[in-house]
Enzyme design. Structure first.
Site, PDB file in Angstrom:
ATOM      1  N   ASN A  63     115.168  39.983  74.086  1.00 28.34           N
ATOM      2  CA  ASN A  63     114.217  40.623  73.166  1.00 28.34           C
ATOM      3  C   ASN A  63     113.359  41.617  73.940  1.00 28.34           C
ATOM      4  OD1 ASN A  63     111.761  39.225  74.199  1.00 28.34           O
ATOM      5  ND2 ASN A  63     112.922  37.439  73.516  1.00 28.34           N
ATOM      6  N   ASP A  70     115.398  32.089  71.000  1.00 36.38           N
ATOM      7  CA  ASP A  70     115.537  30.853  70.230  1.00 36.38           C
ATOM      8  C   ASP A  70     116.969  30.326  70.252  1.00 36.38           C
ATOM      9  OD1 ASP A  70     112.890  30.526  69.478  1.00 36.38           O
ATOM     10  OD2 ASP A  70     113.069  31.985  67.849  1.00 36.38           O
ATOM     11  N   LYS A 122     134.685  39.735  80.709  1.00 38.55           N
ATOM     12  CA  LYS A 122     134.074  40.655  79.739  1.00 38.55           C
ATOM     13  C   LYS A 122     134.880  40.622  78.429  1.00 38.55           C
ATOM     14  CE  LYS A 122     132.949  45.471  79.150  1.00 38.55           C
ATOM     15  NZ  LYS A 122     133.345  46.811  79.519  1.00 38.55           N
ATOM     16  N   ASP A 168     112.663  24.102  72.277  1.00 34.74           N
ATOM     17  CA  ASP A 168     111.346  24.739  72.232  1.00 34.74           C
ATOM     18  C   ASP A 168     110.563  24.231  73.453  1.00 34.74           C
ATOM     19  OD1 ASP A 168     108.545  25.181  71.696  1.00 34.74           O
ATOM     20  OD2 ASP A 168     109.181  25.773  69.690  1.00 34.74           O
ATOM     21  N   LYS A 211     101.972  26.907  63.123  1.00 35.44           N
ATOM     22  CA  LYS A 211     102.643  26.745  64.422  1.00 35.44           C
ATOM     23  C   LYS A 211     101.759  25.957  65.391  1.00 35.44           C
ATOM     24  CE  LYS A 211     105.663  30.459  64.930  1.00 35.44           C
ATOM     25  NZ  LYS A 211     105.961  31.819  65.329  1.00 35.44           N
ATOM     26  N   LYS A 236     103.153  22.497  66.872  1.00 37.66           N
ATOM     27  CA  LYS A 236     103.439  22.344  68.306  1.00 37.66           C
ATOM     28  C   LYS A 236     102.331  21.600  69.049  1.00 37.66           C
ATOM     29  CE  LYS A 236     106.413  26.398  68.386  1.00 37.66           C
ATOM     30  NZ  LYS A 236     107.197  27.287  69.228  1.00 37.66           N
TER      31      LYS A 236
HETATM   32  N1  CTP Z   1     108.275  28.966  72.458  1.00 34.67           N
HETATM   33  C1  CTP Z   1     108.864  28.159  73.416  1.00 34.67           C
HETATM   34  N2  CTP Z   1     110.192  27.908  73.380  1.00 34.67           N
HETATM   35  C2  CTP Z   1     110.966  28.422  72.407  1.00 34.67           C
HETATM   36  C3  CTP Z   1     110.378  29.245  71.423  1.00 34.67           C
HETATM   37  C4  CTP Z   1     109.033  29.503  71.481  1.00 34.67           C
HETATM   38  O1  CTP Z   1     108.147  27.693  74.305  1.00 34.67           O
HETATM   39  N3  CTP Z   1     112.262  28.151  72.401  1.00 34.67           N
HETATM   40  C5  CTP Z   1     106.816  29.195  72.508  1.00 34.67           C
HETATM   41  C6  CTP Z   1     106.435  30.613  72.814  1.00 34.67           C
HETATM   42  O2  CTP Z   1     106.253  30.822  74.210  1.00 34.67           O
HETATM   43  C7  CTP Z   1     105.126  30.769  72.065  1.00 34.67           C
HETATM   44  C8  CTP Z   1     105.256  29.810  70.889  1.00 34.67           C
HETATM   45  O3  CTP Z   1     106.300  28.930  71.236  1.00 34.67           O
HETATM   46  O4  CTP Z   1     104.025  30.332  72.800  1.00 34.67           O
HETATM   47  C9  CTP Z   1     105.548  30.475  69.593  1.00 34.67           C
HETATM   48  O5  CTP Z   1     106.711  31.258  69.713  1.00 34.67           O
HETATM   49  P1  CTP Z   1     107.355  32.003  68.466  1.00 34.67           P
HETATM   50  O6  CTP Z   1     108.591  32.684  68.893  1.00 34.67           O
HETATM   51  O7  CTP Z   1     106.292  32.800  67.763  1.00 34.67           O
HETATM   52  O8  CTP Z   1     107.651  30.783  67.532  1.00 34.67           O
HETATM   53  P2  CTP Z   1     108.905  29.946  67.204  1.00 34.67           P
HETATM   54  O9  CTP Z   1     108.540  28.523  67.409  1.00 34.67           O
HETATM   55  O10 CTP Z   1     110.104  30.444  67.936  1.00 34.67           O
HETATM   56  O11 CTP Z   1     109.010  30.166  65.653  1.00 34.67           O
HETATM   57  P3  CTP Z   1     109.677  31.353  64.790  1.00 34.67           P
HETATM   58  O12 CTP Z   1     110.622  32.068  65.719  1.00 34.67           O
HETATM   59  O13 CTP Z   1     110.337  30.625  63.716  1.00 34.67           O
HETATM   60  O14 CTP Z   1     108.543  32.201  64.333  1.00 34.67           O
END
Ligand code: CTP
Length: 414
Positions: free
Chosen positions: A216, A285, A295, A318, A349, A353
């Site tokens: 990303n 994610d 490749k 997560d 969130k 979390k």
């Molecule tokens: N985060 C994490 N590990 C993941 C995804 C997210 O530790 N696999 C942490 C990020 O570092 C951030 C928080 O969770 O501090 C929120 O991340 P975000 O991407 O906004 O949320 P998601 O839980 O991935 O939810 P969504 O993508 O559904 O919005």
């Protein structure tokens, strides 16, 4: 005068000639009891009242008394001590030494260290009350105060010479309390002194084949700015960074990772020894269920039908949630980038979390967030929300850190 950091606890204790010098072994013991390391420097006159042997025994370090000690001075001992010190404390400070200091004279090791150091200096004067009132002494003390030297005491009362008045050295416990106050004052400027801060930053990369990956647009800038800010507020900072094009901030210890799996492993290893976790990383994610060894070739050129490539993705753990579950005592700060229903998603969130704080920004606004230099966000916690107006990521980091520093200290009792 510079501030004295609590994490730096080296005191050069200069002892000069005066009957109050008999209290200095006790002063050294009390300073050591408060976690300071003490190196004693004696003047010639001090040795008439207290011995180097006693002071070496209580301080656990060799005592210095000679500017001309060939062994020590071969290594520029006076300069070394001037640099080693975080505080130069002179107790008792005689009228003679005060006079030398006020006039820039350096006939012995102690006054030479004073003239060579840039750290805070404090004197605890002790002398006959008439000597204290002597206009030259008063002039010298005023000069030292103007030069930024702290003057603790003297106290009033019965004197060894039989007179009564000001001139008694403060008691060792009073001097220690002044030293500790000095530490606390500088802690106000560095509110994260002694706090161990773990930060994850940047994106992760999930390989598809040897040349392609899913990732990303996170630049890592906000996480790096937090690392820099936390360090400058006194914290010990460990930064777990995904692949980014950023220099490691000075004083920060950095661990480089590529994938979410690696980030998770490293974050969990370091979480155990930290007080706070700022989860700023934009963790992917999902990752491909399998990574092609070679490749992946496109096939459509050689086939009559279009061959769509289908990737099977599996969800990454997560990391923040894992940390929340494994380390409930850690202060946890999440970062959410949202495009719609920004605050509602972030509030949910934070609770899902189990976070102390969540910092949310609206990434649908192209001038802030992910790749920009500026940010604008809202800091959400259980008791309320604070909007942080658009500013550089460094300034936003500073505001976040200052906002939450008191509750970090309260939680960690540091
Ligand atoms: N985060 C994490 N590990 C993941 C995804 C997210 O530790 N696999 C942490 C990020 O570092 C951030 C928080 O969770 O501090 C929120 O991340 P975000 O991407 O906004 O949320 P998601 O839980 O991935 O939810 P969504 O993508 O559904 O919005």
């Amino acid at each position: 005068m510079q501030a004295m950091s609590k994490s730096k606890r080296h005191i050069v204790l200069g002892i000069t000639g005066g009957i109050a010098a008999y209290k200095t072994p006790d002063l050294v013991r009390k300073l050591i009891g408060s976690d300071f390391e003490v190196t004693v420097v004696l003047t010639e006159a001090a040795e008439k009242f207290v011995t180097a042997t006693t002071l070496a025994a209580v301080s656990g370090r060799s005592v210095r008394n000679d500017l001309w000690d060939p062994d020590a001075e071969q290594h520029m001992g006076h300069i070394e001590l001037a640099r080693w010190a975080d505080l130069l404390l002179i107790a008792p400070a005689s009228a003679h030494t005060i006079g030398l200091m006020a006039n820039g004279l350096c006939p012995n090791l102690l006054t030479t260290i004073y003239s060579a150091t840039t750290v805070p200096a404090a004197i605890a004067p002790a002398m006959n009350q008439q000597m204290w009132f002597n206009s030259a002494t008063q002039r010298n003390v005023e000069q030292l105060k103007t030069d930024g030297v702290l003057c603790w005491g003297p106290a009033e009362g019965d004197q060894a010479c039989g007179e009564v008045g000001p001139g008694r050295m403060l008691e060792p416990e009073q001097i220690v309390s002044e030293v500790l106050k000095l530490c606390d004052e500088s802690n106000e400027h560095k509110p994260l002194t002694g706090i161990n801060v773990l930060i994850s930053a940047g994106p992760t990369r999930e390989a598809i084949d040897p040349v392609r990956f899913i990732s990303n647009a996170s630049s890592g800038r906000q996480g790096f700015a937090l690392a820099q800010g936390a360090h400058s507020l006194g914290a010990n900072v460990t930064l777990i960074s995904g692949p980014v094009e950023l220099e490691t901030p000075e004083g920060v210890s950095r661990v480089n990772v590529i994938t979410a799996e690696e980030m998770k492993r490293n974050v969990l290893i370091h979480a155990a020894s930290n007080d706070v976790f700022f989860s700023v990383a934009a963790v992917a994610d999902y990752r491909p269920a399998s990574v092609a060894e070679q490749k992946i070739k496109k096939t459509q050129k050689f086939s009559s039908t279009l061959a769509n490539l289908k990737l099977e993705l599996i969800e990454n753990d997560d990391i923040l949630l894992c940390v929340s579950e494994a380390f409930p005592q850690l202060v946890k700060v999440g970062f959410a980038a949202e495009t719609n229903d920004v605050l509602a998603h972030a509030r949910a969130k934070r609770i899902r979390k189990n976070l102390d704080y969540i910092v949310v920004n609206d990434v649908s606004n192209p001038t802030i967030g992910f790749n920009g230099l500026d940010n604008e966000c809202t800091l959400i916690h259980a008791e309320g929300e604070k909007k942080l107006n658009k500013a550089s990521k460094e300034e936003i980091a500073r505001q976040i850190l200052l906002e939450i520093a008191p509750s970090i200290r309260q939680r960690t009792r540091k």
